[in-house]
Write a protein that holds these residues in place. Sequence first.
Motif, PDB file in Angstrom:
ATOM      1  N   UNK A 139      57.931  33.997  51.247  1.00  0.00           N
ATOM      2  CA  UNK A 139      56.667  33.542  50.911  1.00  0.00           C
ATOM      3  C   UNK A 139      55.707  34.729  50.475  1.00  0.00           C
ATOM      4  N   UNK A 140      55.131  34.629  49.222  1.00  0.00           N
ATOM      5  CA  UNK A 140      54.178  35.372  48.487  1.00  0.00           C
ATOM      6  C   UNK A 140      52.801  35.616  49.734  1.00  0.00           C
ATOM      7  N   UNK A 141      52.569  34.408  50.354  1.00  0.00           N
ATOM      8  CA  UNK A 141      51.227  34.420  51.173  1.00  0.00           C
ATOM      9  C   UNK A 141      51.701  34.591  52.696  1.00  0.00           C
ATOM     10  N   UNK A 142      52.684  35.521  52.892  1.00  0.00           N
ATOM     11  CA  UNK A 142      53.143  35.585  54.308  1.00  0.00           C
ATOM     12  C   UNK A 142      51.761  36.051  55.014  1.00  0.00           C
ATOM     13  N   UNK A 143      51.023  36.866  54.862  1.00  0.00           N
ATOM     14  CA  UNK A 143      49.824  37.261  55.625  1.00  0.00           C
ATOM     15  C   UNK A 143      49.246  36.062  56.438  1.00  0.00           C
ATOM     16  N   UNK A 144      49.197  34.820  55.851  1.00  0.00           N
ATOM     17  CA  UNK A 144      48.524  33.557  56.255  1.00  0.00           C
ATOM     18  C   UNK A 144      49.565  32.844  57.307  1.00  0.00           C
ATOM     19  N   UNK A 145      50.821  33.458  57.430  1.00  0.00           N
ATOM     20  CA  UNK A 145      51.707  32.728  58.327  1.00  0.00           C
ATOM     21  C   UNK A 145      51.089  32.962  59.828  1.00  0.00           C
ATOM     22  N   UNK A 146      51.393  31.872  60.455  1.00  0.00           N
ATOM     23  CA  UNK A 146      51.131  31.772  62.062  1.00  0.00           C
ATOM     24  C   UNK A 146      52.141  32.654  62.732  1.00  0.00           C
ATOM     25  N   UNK A 147      51.900  33.345  63.912  1.00  0.00           N
ATOM     26  CA  UNK A 147      53.099  34.303  64.434  1.00  0.00           C
ATOM     27  C   UNK A 147      52.889  33.828  65.736  1.00  0.00           C
ATOM     28  N   UNK A 148      54.247  33.729  66.508  1.00  0.00           N
ATOM     29  CA  UNK A 148      54.501  33.374  67.871  1.00  0.00           C
ATOM     30  C   UNK A 148      55.487  34.249  68.390  1.00  0.00           C
ATOM     31  N   UNK A 149      55.801  34.113  69.732  1.00  0.00           N
ATOM     32  CA  UNK A 149      56.770  34.783  70.361  1.00  0.00           C
ATOM     33  C   UNK A 149      57.514  33.710  71.441  1.00  0.00           C
ATOM     34  N   UNK A 150      58.757  33.886  71.394  1.00  0.00           N
ATOM     35  CA  UNK A 150      59.748  33.340  72.323  1.00  0.00           C
ATOM     36  C   UNK A 150      60.521  34.266  73.327  1.00  0.00           C
ATOM     37  N   UNK A 151      60.529  34.044  74.474  1.00  0.00           N
ATOM     38  CA  UNK A 151      61.372  34.879  75.562  1.00  0.00           C
ATOM     39  C   UNK A 151      62.342  33.986  76.069  1.00  0.00           C
TER      40      UNK A 151
END
Length: 234
Positions: free
Chosen positions: A203-215
């Motif tokens: 994705x060229x617009x990767x800075x706009x991606x939502x970010x999360x974490x999974x434990x």
Amino acid sequence: MQAVLREFVEGTLPDDPTFDSNLHEEQIETGREILEFLSYSGDSTTTIDFLSNPLFQLGGDSSEIVVPFPEVLLTTAQYRIGEYVSRFESVQAVENHRKGDVVEELAQNLLTQVPNRNFVKEFEFIHNPNPGEADRILFFDSSYWVIEIKSHPIFRKIPNQIELVKNRFTDKVVQAIEQIDTAQDYLESLDDEFGLMYNLTGNKNWPSLEVGGIIVLDGFIPHCFLETSGWTRS
């Protein structure tokens, strides 16, 4: 109780005339030992703890057993039986060398079933200026998720002390959150001069991606405390 154990064992072992009959008795004896390990004997000098001993022997007679709180039995029996089995040195040796690998493999098999854009295993990096690693990263069209897998046998050294177990559980979760935050900070800090994020995300617009974490956690604690504290688990 002995009759119930015998019926169960004879119904589960192979119906083979060449099968060593002594194994029947060994299995029955092991079952009896496990039930006693899970049981509170009614000894007035000891404190009742149904989390550690979810079975109750009537009058100290092991032939009659009561289950006061079936839900507690279902959430704690796995942990207690694991504790019983881990007393054997041969089991400890296997667990110490293989348990983490097995849990990570099981987690990976589950996570890869989720439709995704990319799935990265053991992502290593250098950030400010310390080395770091994310166990797994899942990339989707509009988000990506850093995954930490915790499989340390956290009960072996503190059996029957639930408050200490809670603290150890919390420490593991906090450690995983810190590792996830470090990996996310690294990925978000990239100017992508070499196209790493584009190659990972597609994705060229990767800075706009939502970010999360999974434990990902295994063992007794997730089953017990996440269900009784109102947390969501899947």
